[in-house]
Design a protein around this motif. Sequence first.
Motif, PDB file in Angstrom:
ATOM      1  N   THR A 121       0.846  -1.186   0.000  1.00 18.40           N
ATOM      2  CA  THR A 121       0.000   0.000   0.000  1.00 18.40           C
ATOM      3  C   THR A 121       0.880   1.234   0.000  1.00 18.40           C
ATOM      4  OG1 THR A 121      -1.783  -1.109   1.193  1.00 18.40           O
ATOM      5  CG2 THR A 121      -1.791   1.287   1.193  1.00 18.40           C
ATOM      6  N   LEU A 122       0.693   2.076  -0.996  1.00 19.70           N
ATOM      7  CA  LEU A 122       1.403   3.340  -1.090  1.00 19.70           C
ATOM      8  C   LEU A 122       0.534   4.452  -0.506  1.00 19.70           C
ATOM      9  CD1 LEU A 122       2.790   3.126  -4.739  1.00 19.70           C
ATOM     10  CD2 LEU A 122       3.763   2.195  -2.637  1.00 19.70           C
ATOM     11  N   SER A 123       1.208   5.429   0.088  1.00 17.63           N
ATOM     12  CA  SER A 123       0.522   6.601   0.630  1.00 17.63           C
ATOM     13  C   SER A 123       1.120   7.849   0.019  1.00 17.63           C
ATOM     14  CB  SER A 123       0.671   6.659   2.153  1.00 17.63           C
ATOM     15  OG  SER A 123       0.131   5.518   2.767  1.00 17.63           O
ATOM     16  N   CYS A 124       0.300   8.870  -0.078  1.00 19.92           N
ATOM     17  CA  CYS A 124       0.759  10.163  -0.588  1.00 19.92           C
ATOM     18  C   CYS A 124       0.077  11.255   0.218  1.00 19.92           C
ATOM     19  CB  CYS A 124       0.419  10.304  -2.069  1.00 19.92           C
ATOM     20  SG  CYS A 124       0.751  11.937  -2.766  1.00 19.92           S
ATOM     21  N   VAL A 125       0.885  12.039   0.913  1.00 18.49           N
ATOM     22  CA  VAL A 125       0.351  13.147   1.711  1.00 18.49           C
ATOM     23  C   VAL A 125       0.475  14.431   0.923  1.00 18.49           C
ATOM     24  CG1 VAL A 125       0.538  14.428   3.851  1.00 18.49           C
ATOM     25  CG2 VAL A 125       0.989  11.971   3.837  1.00 18.49           C
ATOM     26  N   LEU A 126      -0.642  15.124   0.786  1.00 18.74           N
ATOM     27  CA  LEU A 126      -0.697  16.388   0.059  1.00 18.74           C
ATOM     28  C   LEU A 126      -0.686  17.549   1.043  1.00 18.74           C
ATOM     29  CD1 LEU A 126      -1.307  18.047  -2.591  1.00 18.74           C
ATOM     30  CD2 LEU A 126      -3.734  17.700  -2.060  1.00 18.74           C
ATOM     31  N   SER A 127       0.147  18.543   0.767  1.00 18.66           N
ATOM     32  CA  SER A 127       0.129  19.777   1.559  1.00 18.66           C
ATOM     33  C   SER A 127       0.107  20.964   0.622  1.00 18.66           C
ATOM     34  CB  SER A 127       1.341  19.843   2.495  1.00 18.66           C
ATOM     35  OG  SER A 127       2.545  19.771   1.767  1.00 18.66           O
ATOM     36  N   GLY A 128      -0.476  22.070   1.110  1.00 22.36           N
ATOM     37  CA  GLY A 128      -0.555  23.274   0.297  1.00 22.36           C
ATOM     38  C   GLY A 128      -1.748  23.311  -0.634  1.00 22.36           C
ATOM     39  N   ARG A 129      -2.558  22.272  -0.588  1.00 25.08           N
ATOM     40  CA  ARG A 129      -3.757  22.189  -1.420  1.00 25.08           C
ATOM     41  C   ARG A 129      -4.715  21.243  -0.702  1.00 25.08           C
ATOM     42  NH1 ARG A 129      -2.814  21.046  -7.697  1.00 25.08           N
ATOM     43  NH2 ARG A 129      -2.233  23.254  -7.648  1.00 25.08           N
ATOM     44  N   THR A 130      -6.010  21.472  -0.923  1.00 25.20           N
ATOM     45  CA  THR A 130      -7.013  20.655  -0.243  1.00 25.20           C
ATOM     46  C   THR A 130      -7.391  19.461  -1.104  1.00 25.20           C
ATOM     47  OG1 THR A 130      -7.878  22.629   0.853  1.00 25.20           O
ATOM     48  CG2 THR A 130      -9.289  20.686   0.837  1.00 25.20           C
ATOM     49  N   LEU A 131      -7.314  18.277  -0.518  1.00 21.77           N
ATOM     50  CA  LEU A 131      -7.595  17.059  -1.253  1.00 21.77           C
ATOM     51  C   LEU A 131      -9.015  17.036  -1.797  1.00 21.77           C
ATOM     52  CD1 LEU A 131      -6.023  14.407  -1.840  1.00 21.77           C
ATOM     53  CD2 LEU A 131      -7.245  13.385   0.066  1.00 21.77           C
ATOM     54  N   SER A 132      -9.956  17.554  -1.050  1.00 18.86           N
ATOM     55  CA  SER A 132     -11.363  17.469  -1.437  1.00 18.86           C
ATOM     56  C   SER A 132     -11.685  18.288  -2.679  1.00 18.86           C
ATOM     57  CB  SER A 132     -12.255  17.930  -0.280  1.00 18.86           C
ATOM     58  OG  SER A 132     -11.967  19.275   0.050  1.00 18.86           O
ATOM     59  N   THR A 133     -10.805  19.210  -3.052  1.00 21.57           N
ATOM     60  CA  THR A 133     -11.037  20.029  -4.247  1.00 21.57           C
ATOM     61  C   THR A 133      -9.997  19.765  -5.318  1.00 21.57           C
ATOM     62  OG1 THR A 133      -9.774  21.876  -3.326  1.00 21.57           O
ATOM     63  CG2 THR A 133     -12.160  21.852  -2.911  1.00 21.57           C
ATOM     64  N   SER A 134      -9.272  18.669  -5.184  1.00 23.72           N
ATOM     65  CA  SER A 134      -8.199  18.352  -6.119  1.00 23.72           C
ATOM     66  C   SER A 134      -8.394  16.968  -6.717  1.00 23.72           C
ATOM     67  CB  SER A 134      -6.843  18.390  -5.411  1.00 23.72           C
ATOM     68  OG  SER A 134      -6.620  19.643  -4.796  1.00 23.72           O
ATOM     69  N   THR A 135      -7.860  16.795  -7.895  1.00 22.91           N
ATOM     70  CA  THR A 135      -7.732  15.456  -8.467  1.00 22.91           C
ATOM     71  C   THR A 135      -6.377  14.902  -8.065  1.00 22.91           C
ATOM     72  OG1 THR A 135      -9.148  15.903 -10.365  1.00 22.91           O
ATOM     73  CG2 THR A 135      -7.550  14.137 -10.598  1.00 22.91           C
ATOM     74  N   MET A 136      -6.364  13.657  -7.644  1.00 23.44           N
ATOM     75  CA  MET A 136      -5.118  12.996  -7.262  1.00 23.44           C
ATOM     76  C   MET A 136      -4.893  11.795  -8.165  1.00 23.44           C
ATOM     77  SD  MET A 136      -4.049  14.852  -4.795  1.00 23.44           S
ATOM     78  CE  MET A 136      -2.707  13.825  -4.191  1.00 23.44           C
ATOM     79  N   GLY A 137      -3.687  11.675  -8.650  1.00 24.35           N
ATOM     80  CA  GLY A 137      -3.383  10.571  -9.548  1.00 24.35           C
ATOM     81  C   GLY A 137      -2.138   9.812  -9.123  1.00 24.35           C
ATOM     82  N   TRP A 138      -2.086   8.560  -9.524  1.00 24.03           N
ATOM     83  CA  TRP A 138      -0.891   7.731  -9.376  1.00 24.03           C
ATOM     84  C   TRP A 138      -0.403   7.350 -10.777  1.00 24.03           C
ATOM     85  CZ3 TRP A 138       1.850   6.872  -5.051  1.00 24.03           C
ATOM     86  CH2 TRP A 138       1.231   7.036  -3.815  1.00 24.03           C
ATOM     87  N   PHE A 139       0.883   7.518 -10.977  1.00 22.69           N
ATOM     88  CA  PHE A 139       1.532   7.112 -12.213  1.00 22.69           C
ATOM     89  C   PHE A 139       2.729   6.252 -11.840  1.00 22.69           C
ATOM     90  CE2 PHE A 139      -0.419   9.850 -15.514  1.00 22.69           C
ATOM     91  CZ  PHE A 139      -1.178  10.673 -14.704  1.00 22.69           C
ATOM     92  N   ARG A 140       3.275   5.566 -12.813  1.00 24.38           N
ATOM     93  CA  ARG A 140       4.485   4.789 -12.567  1.00 24.38           C
ATOM     94  C   ARG A 140       5.387   4.852 -13.793  1.00 24.38           C
ATOM     95  NH1 ARG A 140       1.915  -1.364 -12.531  1.00 24.38           N
ATOM     96  NH2 ARG A 140       1.520  -1.524 -14.778  1.00 24.38           N
ATOM     97  N   GLN A 141       6.678   4.674 -13.524  1.00 20.54           N
ATOM     98  CA  GLN A 141       7.648   4.713 -14.616  1.00 20.54           C
ATOM     99  C   GLN A 141       8.707   3.656 -14.386  1.00 20.54           C
ATOM    100  OE1 GLN A 141       9.342   8.595 -15.363  1.00 20.54           O
ATOM    101  NE2 GLN A 141       9.839   8.030 -17.461  1.00 20.54           N
ATOM    102  N   ALA A 142       8.776   2.725 -15.312  1.00 16.85           N
ATOM    103  CA  ALA A 142       9.807   1.697 -15.292  1.00 16.85           C
ATOM    104  C   ALA A 142      11.008   2.200 -16.091  1.00 16.85           C
ATOM    105  CB  ALA A 142       9.267   0.409 -15.898  1.00 16.85           C
ATOM    106  N   PRO A 143      12.196   1.619 -15.856  1.00 19.91           N
ATOM    107  CA  PRO A 143      13.389   2.066 -16.579  1.00 19.91           C
ATOM    108  C   PRO A 143      13.197   2.028 -18.087  1.00 19.91           C
ATOM    109  CG  PRO A 143      13.997   0.618 -14.786  1.00 19.91           C
ATOM    110  CD  PRO A 143      12.506   0.575 -14.860  1.00 19.91           C
ATOM    111  N   GLU A 144      13.569   3.115 -18.718  1.00 21.14           N
ATOM    112  CA  GLU A 144      13.530   3.252 -20.177  1.00 21.14           C
ATOM    113  C   GLU A 144      12.111   3.173 -20.748  1.00 21.14           C
ATOM    114  OE1 GLU A 144      16.296   0.560 -21.937  1.00 21.14           O
ATOM    115  OE2 GLU A 144      18.003   1.361 -20.852  1.00 21.14           O
ATOM    116  N   LYS A 145      11.119   3.417 -19.923  1.00 20.73           N
ATOM    117  CA  LYS A 145       9.730   3.453 -20.393  1.00 20.73           C
ATOM    118  C   LYS A 145       9.104   4.797 -20.038  1.00 20.73           C
ATOM    119  CE  LYS A 145       8.636  -1.469 -20.429  1.00 20.73           C
ATOM    120  NZ  LYS A 145       7.645  -2.499 -20.004  1.00 20.73           N
TER     121      LYS A 145
END
Length: 122
Positions: free
Chosen positions: A19-43
């Motif tokens: 399970t990954l976690s991401c804490v947001l500061s400086g912006r309100t989560l309830s009014t923001s879109t949050m995304g997860w992306f990933r990047q493998a080597p050379e991709k």
Amino acid sequence: QVRLVESGGGLVQAGGSLTLSCVLSGRTLSTSTMGWFRQAPEKEREFVARVGSSGFILYGNSVKGRFTISRDIAKNTVFLQMNSLKPEDTAVYYCATSQYYGGSVVPEYDYWGQGTQVTVSS
């Protein structure tokens, strides 16, 4: 200042969970879109999942049925529960935020975390 801090990455065997976690500061989560992306080597950076301000969720095709995105508005934190992990899930996972609509495209997000490494061994 908007800041995102990911945590929870690590080494896991195929079939395991993380399970990954991401804490947001400086912006309100309830009014923001949050995304997860990933990047493998050379991709290219690949869309994983997103949750909009309304709670609407999208998943990338490669993780549907295995990954779950969720959020805790009170803690300004978004999570990515990853089950049935495969070696091809190995990548650096990034959390991102958009003040407006954020879909599955990298340029739609304006702030990014530093990333957390996920390694799945076979």
